[in-house]
Enzyme design. Structure first.
Site, PDB file in Angstrom:
ATOM      1  N   GLY A 173       0.811  -1.211   0.000  1.00  0.00           N
ATOM      2  CA  GLY A 173       0.000   0.000   0.000  1.00  0.00           C
ATOM      3  C   GLY A 173       0.840   1.254   0.000  1.00  0.00           C
ATOM      4  CB  CYS A 174       1.349   3.751   2.651  1.00  0.00           C
ATOM      5  SG  CYS A 174      -0.416   4.083   2.908  1.00  0.00           S
ATOM      6  CB  VAL A 175       5.838   0.632   1.621  1.00  0.00           C
ATOM      7  CG1 VAL A 175       7.241   0.377   1.068  1.00  0.00           C
ATOM      8  CG2 VAL A 175       5.886   0.789   3.132  1.00  0.00           C
TER       9      VAL A 175
END
Length: 213
Positions: free
Chosen positions: A152-154
């Site tokens: 996701g955010c990584v």
């Protein structure tokens, strides 16, 4: 991924090398209690504890070397409208509503007063924030990335780092996800299309080689 798939990607011209520069910063993406608390729907599983310990070690290394540190967090309005379609697609993000303990930093991974906290509402640490301008002003050329979650955010942050001209180095043991297969597939894809994926040992050696701290 299988050796055959690795060879296939390389023969297709995927997986060129991006060499880190001499002015890195550490970026920890969303080290939030939500991912380590079993009572939260976003809990990333028992294996996440090892990831957290590696993040702490990485943070200590960066601080000792006196390289810039940026740590992100997610904060949403109670109705989630400031996260737009993202909150509609992932209703569990409501756990990051202002005032929720799930949005608190994991103990030992909170930024100090001299480190930058980036508050975001979307996956990438760059989207809708001043992060790119901040790093550019400091002369940063490389981002060492740890955090949650890999898929996701990584991943979104690593992609945007590359697109903004910063070499992204995702630290393999310092990122994690709720599914081991998804985690591995995203690291493989990041390493072939977005940036570099290094072990924490290689990152520590690189930082020490800068001659700081």
């Amino acid at each position: 991924m299988s050796p055959g798939r690795q060879e296939d990607y390389e023969q297709a011209g995927l997986g060129g090398e991006l060499r880190p520069g001499s002015s890195p910063a550490l970026l920890l993406v969303d080290p939030a209690r939500a991912y380590v608390d079993p009572t939260c729907p976003l809990y990333a599983g028992v294996g996440i504890d090892a990831t957290v310990e590696t993040m702490k070690s990485l943070l200590s290394t960066a601080r000792s070397a006196e390289i810039p540190v940026v740590i992100t967090r997610v904060r949403l309005r109670p109705d989630g409208t400031d996260a737009g379609l993202f909150a509609r697609k992932v209703p569990a993000l409501r756990v990051f509503a202002e005032g929720s303990v799930y949005g608190d930093f994991i103990e030992g991974l909170a930024p100090t007063a001299t480190e930058l906290t980036v508050t975001k509402q979307y996956p990438s640490a760059f989207f809708g924030t001043s992060l790119s301008s901040y790093l550019t002003a400091l002369g940063v050329d490389t981002l060492l990335i740890g955090g949650l979650t890999t898929s996701g955010c990584v991943r979104a942050t690593a992609l945007d780092a590359m697109q903004h001209g910063f070499v992204p180095v995702v630290v393999e043991e310092a990122v994690g996800d709720r599914d081991a297969g998804v985690h591995a597939a995203n690291l493989f894809d990041i390493g072939h299309k977005v940036g570099e994926v290094w072990g924490v040992g290689g990152v520590s050696e690189y930082v020490r080689g800068l001659g700081r701290g």
